[in-house]
Design an enzyme around this catalytic site. Structure first.
Site, PDB file in Angstrom:
ATOM      1  N   ASN A  32      34.996  38.443  32.842  1.00  0.00           N
ATOM      2  CA  ASN A  32      35.468  39.804  32.589  1.00  0.00           C
ATOM      3  C   ASN A  32      36.768  40.118  33.320  1.00  0.00           C
ATOM      4  OD1 ASN A  32      35.104  42.844  32.047  1.00  0.00           O
ATOM      5  ND2 ASN A  32      35.067  42.741  34.276  1.00  0.00           N
ATOM      6  N   ALA A  33      37.095  39.387  34.373  1.00  0.00           N
ATOM      7  CA  ALA A  33      38.264  39.717  35.193  1.00  0.00           C
ATOM      8  C   ALA A  33      39.537  39.718  34.355  1.00  0.00           C
ATOM      9  CB  ALA A  33      38.400  38.712  36.339  1.00  0.00           C
ATOM     10  N   GLY A  34      40.350  40.748  34.561  1.00  0.00           N
ATOM     11  CA  GLY A  34      41.596  40.828  33.815  1.00  0.00           C
ATOM     12  C   GLY A  34      42.572  41.780  34.474  1.00  0.00           C
ATOM     13  N   THR A  90      46.742  43.688  33.890  1.00  0.00           N
ATOM     14  CA  THR A  90      47.833  43.984  32.963  1.00  0.00           C
ATOM     15  C   THR A  90      49.147  44.004  33.728  1.00  0.00           C
ATOM     16  OG1 THR A  90      47.523  46.369  33.252  1.00  0.00           O
ATOM     17  CG2 THR A  90      46.426  45.335  31.369  1.00  0.00           C
ATOM     18  N   GLN A 126      52.733  44.356  25.168  1.00  0.00           N
ATOM     19  CA  GLN A 126      51.667  43.551  25.770  1.00  0.00           C
ATOM     20  C   GLN A 126      51.666  42.123  25.251  1.00  0.00           C
ATOM     21  OE1 GLN A 126      47.785  45.554  25.346  1.00  0.00           O
ATOM     22  NE2 GLN A 126      47.976  46.188  27.467  1.00  0.00           N
ATOM     23  N   TYR A 159      49.427  40.108  27.712  1.00  0.00           N
ATOM     24  CA  TYR A 159      48.008  40.474  27.649  1.00  0.00           C
ATOM     25  C   TYR A 159      47.400  40.091  26.294  1.00  0.00           C
ATOM     26  CZ  TYR A 159      43.849  43.475  28.116  1.00  0.00           C
ATOM     27  OH  TYR A 159      42.554  43.951  28.190  1.00  0.00           O
ATOM     28  N   ILE A 172      38.067  51.773  26.046  1.00  0.00           N
ATOM     29  CA  ILE A 172      36.869  52.164  26.778  1.00  0.00           C
ATOM     30  C   ILE A 172      37.258  53.123  27.907  1.00  0.00           C
ATOM     31  CG2 ILE A 172      34.868  51.297  28.051  1.00  0.00           C
ATOM     32  CD1 ILE A 172      35.062  50.338  25.103  1.00  0.00           C
TER      33      ILE A 172
END
Length: 240
Positions: A82-84, A86, A144, A147, A180
């Site tokens: 899950n780590a992310g 930007t 992005q 990303y 989200i």
């Protein structure tokens, strides 16, 4: 004996919701975090879930971190990447460092963590890996390119690794969240956020718990016939 799960980036936002959902499903959960020790301590005090610090962009640190979790809690059966991060800007303004940091964490972290736990899952004949992608890895997003490229890469990584794990009882899936209601989205200017919400057919942002429920199902015993799939949880914003 309870399954042991590692959730990277697990002390806040979507990661925290995933940790809680897996804990409530009866798993023994370890939350990885990168740097915010105060937040990690608060998370552990509130949830009872231990937090372990390492950088998922660091291959050796992932090997050591996963080994520490296994020594403390038992063999790792479940991994949620899950780590992310930007580093948003247009290509004209984006530096190589901004590109590299996002690629190393968001996509490289999936490789690093899978290398640490996949062999053991394969040997034991059971495992669940869920990689958190993004709607912006499916549809793209202005400003992005780093990303979106990393998240798009996660979807390909998922399909390829799923083929390696399938006959050994190891499933590999992805979830592509839409927008989200997290700290990251809260940082978006109000006028921009209003335009984003206007494009979501259900008319609202998603909740972190809604992503977590999807992860919990894919990690369950009942999820064993699903592999190589991407579950889009985005309120109908991008039907892909």
């Amino acid at each position: 004996m309870a399954r042991v799960a590692i959730v990277t980036g697990g002390s806040r936002g979507i990661g925290e919701a995933i940790c809680v959902a897996l804990r409530d499903a009866g798993m023994t959960v370890a939350a990885n975090y990168a740097g915010n020790e105060e937040r990690a301590r608060e998370f552990t005090a509130r949830t009872g879930i231990p937090a372990y610090k390492w950088d998922v962009a660091d291959f050796d640190a992932c090997q050591e971190g996963a080994a520490k979790v296994a020594a403390d809690l038992g063999p790792v059966d479940v991994l949620v990447n899950n780590a992310g991060i930007t580093r948003d800007t247009t290509l004209l303004k984006m530096t190589y460092q901004m590109w590299k940091e996002v690629m190393d964490t968001n996509l490289g972290g999936c490789f690093n963590m899978a290398k640490a736990v996949f062999p053991g899952m394969r040997e034991r004949g059971w495992g669940r890996i869920v990689n958190i992608g993004s709607i912006n890895g499916q549809a793209g997003q202005y400003g992005q390119v780093n990303y979106a490229a990393a998240k798009s890469g996660i979807h390909g990584f998922t399909k390829a690794l799923a083929q390696e794990g399938a006959k050994f009882g190891v499933t590999v899936n992805a979830i592509a969240p839409g927008y989200i209601d997290t700290d990251m989205v809260a940082a978006v200017p109000a006028d921009v956020l209003a335009k984003i919400v206007a494009k979501i057919p259900v008319g609202r942002l998603g909740g972190a718990h809604e992503i977590a429920r999807g992860v919990a199902f894919l990690c369950s015993e009942d999820g064993g016939f699903i592999t190589g799939s991407t579950m889009s949880i985005n309120g109908g914003q991008h039907m892909y």
